[in-house]
Design a protein around this motif. Structure first.
Motif, PDB file in Angstrom:
ATOM      1  N   ASN A  34     -46.479  20.444 -23.759  1.00  0.00           N
ATOM      2  CA  ASN A  34     -45.394  19.732 -23.077  1.00  0.00           C
ATOM      3  C   ASN A  34     -44.257  19.410 -24.042  1.00  0.00           C
ATOM      4  O   ASN A  34     -44.099  18.255 -24.457  1.00  0.00           O
ATOM      5  N   PRO A  35     -43.429  20.405 -24.384  1.00  0.00           N
ATOM      6  CA  PRO A  35     -42.273  20.114 -25.234  1.00  0.00           C
ATOM      7  C   PRO A  35     -41.353  19.118 -24.524  1.00  0.00           C
ATOM      8  O   PRO A  35     -41.266  19.092 -23.297  1.00  0.00           O
ATOM      9  N   LEU A  36     -40.671  18.317 -25.290  1.00  0.00           N
ATOM     10  CA  LEU A  36     -39.818  17.262 -24.753  1.00  0.00           C
ATOM     11  C   LEU A  36     -38.367  17.577 -25.097  1.00  0.00           C
ATOM     12  O   LEU A  36     -38.035  17.790 -26.265  1.00  0.00           O
ATOM     13  N   LEU A  43     -43.983   7.415 -16.056  1.00  0.00           N
ATOM     14  CA  LEU A  43     -43.131   6.690 -16.991  1.00  0.00           C
ATOM     15  C   LEU A  43     -43.929   6.141 -18.177  1.00  0.00           C
ATOM     16  O   LEU A  43     -43.437   6.127 -19.308  1.00  0.00           O
ATOM     17  N   ASP A  44     -45.153   5.703 -17.927  1.00  0.00           N
ATOM     18  CA  ASP A  44     -45.991   5.196 -19.014  1.00  0.00           C
ATOM     19  C   ASP A  44     -46.134   6.239 -20.118  1.00  0.00           C
ATOM     20  O   ASP A  44     -45.961   5.949 -21.310  1.00  0.00           O
ATOM     21  N   VAL A  45     -46.441   7.461 -19.718  1.00  0.00           N
ATOM     22  CA  VAL A  45     -46.631   8.553 -20.688  1.00  0.00           C
ATOM     23  C   VAL A  45     -45.302   8.950 -21.306  1.00  0.00           C
ATOM     24  O   VAL A  45     -45.176   9.139 -22.531  1.00  0.00           O
ATOM     25  N   PHE A  46     -44.270   9.053 -20.463  1.00  0.00           N
ATOM     26  CA  PHE A  46     -42.953   9.515 -20.903  1.00  0.00           C
ATOM     27  C   PHE A  46     -42.344   8.571 -21.937  1.00  0.00           C
ATOM     28  O   PHE A  46     -41.790   9.013 -22.955  1.00  0.00           O
ATOM     29  N   ILE A  47     -42.436   7.286 -21.702  1.00  0.00           N
ATOM     30  CA  ILE A  47     -41.879   6.310 -22.639  1.00  0.00           C
ATOM     31  C   ILE A  47     -42.515   6.462 -24.013  1.00  0.00           C
ATOM     32  O   ILE A  47     -41.827   6.513 -25.038  1.00  0.00           O
ATOM     33  N   ASP A  48     -43.835   6.570 -24.054  1.00  0.00           N
ATOM     34  CA  ASP A  48     -44.523   6.726 -25.339  1.00  0.00           C
ATOM     35  C   ASP A  48     -44.158   8.045 -26.021  1.00  0.00           C
ATOM     36  O   ASP A  48     -44.003   8.105 -27.243  1.00  0.00           O
ATOM     37  N   ASP A  49     -44.008   9.107 -25.228  1.00  0.00           N
ATOM     38  CA  ASP A  49     -43.614  10.403 -25.794  1.00  0.00           C
ATOM     39  C   ASP A  49     -42.220  10.330 -26.417  1.00  0.00           C
ATOM     40  O   ASP A  49     -41.969  10.911 -27.485  1.00  0.00           O
ATOM     41  N   CYS A  50     -41.309   9.633 -25.748  1.00  0.00           N
ATOM     42  CA  CYS A  50     -39.939   9.513 -26.260  1.00  0.00           C
ATOM     43  C   CYS A  50     -39.905   8.707 -27.556  1.00  0.00           C
ATOM     44  O   CYS A  50     -39.196   9.066 -28.507  1.00  0.00           O
ATOM     45  N   ILE A  51     -40.658   7.624 -27.584  1.00  0.00           N
ATOM     46  CA  ILE A  51     -40.730   6.817 -28.802  1.00  0.00           C
ATOM     47  C   ILE A  51     -41.269   7.643 -29.960  1.00  0.00           C
ATOM     48  O   ILE A  51     -40.735   7.620 -31.085  1.00  0.00           O
ATOM     49  N   GLN A  52     -42.324   8.404 -29.711  1.00  0.00           N
ATOM     50  CA  GLN A  52     -42.913   9.239 -30.760  1.00  0.00           C
ATOM     51  C   GLN A  52     -41.917  10.298 -31.229  1.00  0.00           C
ATOM     52  O   GLN A  52     -41.808  10.573 -32.433  1.00  0.00           O
ATOM     53  N   ALA A  53     -41.176  10.902 -30.287  1.00  0.00           N
ATOM     54  CA  ALA A  53     -40.189  11.921 -30.647  1.00  0.00           C
ATOM     55  C   ALA A  53     -39.107  11.337 -31.548  1.00  0.00           C
ATOM     56  O   ALA A  53     -38.695  11.961 -32.531  1.00  0.00           O
ATOM     57  N   LEU A  54     -38.649  10.143 -31.248  1.00  0.00           N
ATOM     58  CA  LEU A  54     -37.624   9.505 -32.066  1.00  0.00           C
ATOM     59  C   LEU A  54     -38.146   9.178 -33.457  1.00  0.00           C
ATOM     60  O   LEU A  54     -37.437   9.334 -34.459  1.00  0.00           O
TER      61      LEU A  54
END
Length: 332
Positions: A150-152, A183-194
């Motif tokens: 799942n690339p972001l 959203l729960d998963v997406f928020i954590d993925d975005c934080i990790q990406a940053l």
């Protein structure tokens, strides 16, 4: 040392070769990165000629052999285009297959640590389909080549960064996909990406879906039922997050430094926001992979290909951003 940026030249029938040679003739690019193109020498020489660009094409086997001085284009030549068959401005299986091979090789260079970062130019979905390449675009290709499920995708223009909860689905489907669980998963993925990009303590905001973020349910219930619970749950996990914030103001606030990124809930919401800031300098960044990829955010422009009039601004910006993030990027 300046980072090594691997650049697959894109679809030979489109503007990819042209914006590649123009970008590599730009002193700004030379000052920021050591660029290695993966492509076809004959196509790039032709593009340089009709674009009026003077570059010496230096064919090499690996990036370490490059001559990174002014006026030199370092090329790993796959020699996979038949110039007698090439029709600039037309969709062709040959160019679709070749474009995939450039991406495959450039991605391998990054995976093998022979290049630091990938900066891609334009490919054509129809050409890929004609060539029976089983991927619709760069993100899917590079995801498969790196074993990433799942690339972001993140857009950046100036200081504005935007992630997308939903992308290539209808607006009706996008609304249905705004759920707390996603959203729960997406928020954590975005934080990790940053964090992987070097932002150790990112502050993010979630854009509202409905006008005025639904006005507590008056204009829609998605915020009350899903967005607010997801934001509150993220805060409880220690995430520095606010939202939902009206989409008519949150992107402006992020552009001015209030947030490190905005989580857009559907495709056009975030695309319009970034491209209205600066259309040509809006760059796509693919996160969540063991390598980092930046990309122009435009297509192959077959209608103007071969005329020498394509703007290289987006390609220059993609390389600049790749070079900026490469030293900060934490490989998985």
């Amino acid at each position: 040392m300046k980072p090594i940026v691997a650049i697959p030249m894109g679809d030979a029938a489109g503007i990819g070769p042209e914006i590649t040679v123009k970008a590599l003739a730009d002193p700004e690019v030379l000052n920021q990165a050591r660029c290695v193109v993966v492509g076809d020498k004959k196509v790039l020489a032709q593009a340089a000629e009709f674009s009026g660009v003077s570059l010496k094409i230096n064919c090499i086997e690996k990036p370490a052999e490059g001559d990174f001085t002014a006026g030199v284009l370092n090329l790993i030549d796959l020699d996979n285009i038949d110039m007698d068959s090439l029709k600039i401005g037309e969709i062709q299986a040959m160019t679709g297959r070749a474009a995939y091979e450039y991406i495959e090789k450039a991605t391998k260079l990054c995976l093998e640590n022979k290049a630091d970062v990938l900066a891609t130019t334009a490919i054509n979905k129809e050409s890929l389909k004609l060539a029976e390449v089983p991927y619709i675009g760069h993100t899917e290709m590079v995801g498969a080549l790196t074993g990433t499920k799942n690339p972001l995708t993140m857009f950046q223009v100036r200081s504005l960064r935007v992630f997308f909860l939903t992308r290539h689905v209808s607006l009706r489907q996008a609304c249905d996909l705004v759920t707390k669980d996603r959203l729960d998963v997406f928020i954590d993925d975005c934080i990790q990406a940053l964090k992987v990009l070097g932002l150790d303590a990112p502050k993010i905001a979630v854009a509202g879906l409905n006008p005025h973020s639904g006005e507590h349910g008056l204009f829609g219930s998605e915020e009350v039922d899903h967005v607010i619970p997801a934001v509150e749950a993220a805060k409880a996990r220690g995430v520095d997050i606010e939202g939902p914030i009206g989409a008519d103001s949150v992107f402006h606030q992020a552009l001015n430094g209030r947030y490190d990124a905005v989580l857009s809930l559907y495709h056009d919401q975030g695309h319009i926001a970034t491209k209205m800031v600066d259309f040509e300098r809006t760059i796509s960044i693919t996160c969540g992979m063991p390598i980092l990829r930046t990309s122009v955010d435009h297509g192959t422009a077959l209608d103007i290909a071969g005329q020498g009039i394509a703007s290289p601004v987006s390609m220059v910006e993609a390389i600049r951003l790749a070079a900026e993030y490469a030293p900060k990027f934490k490989r998985g």
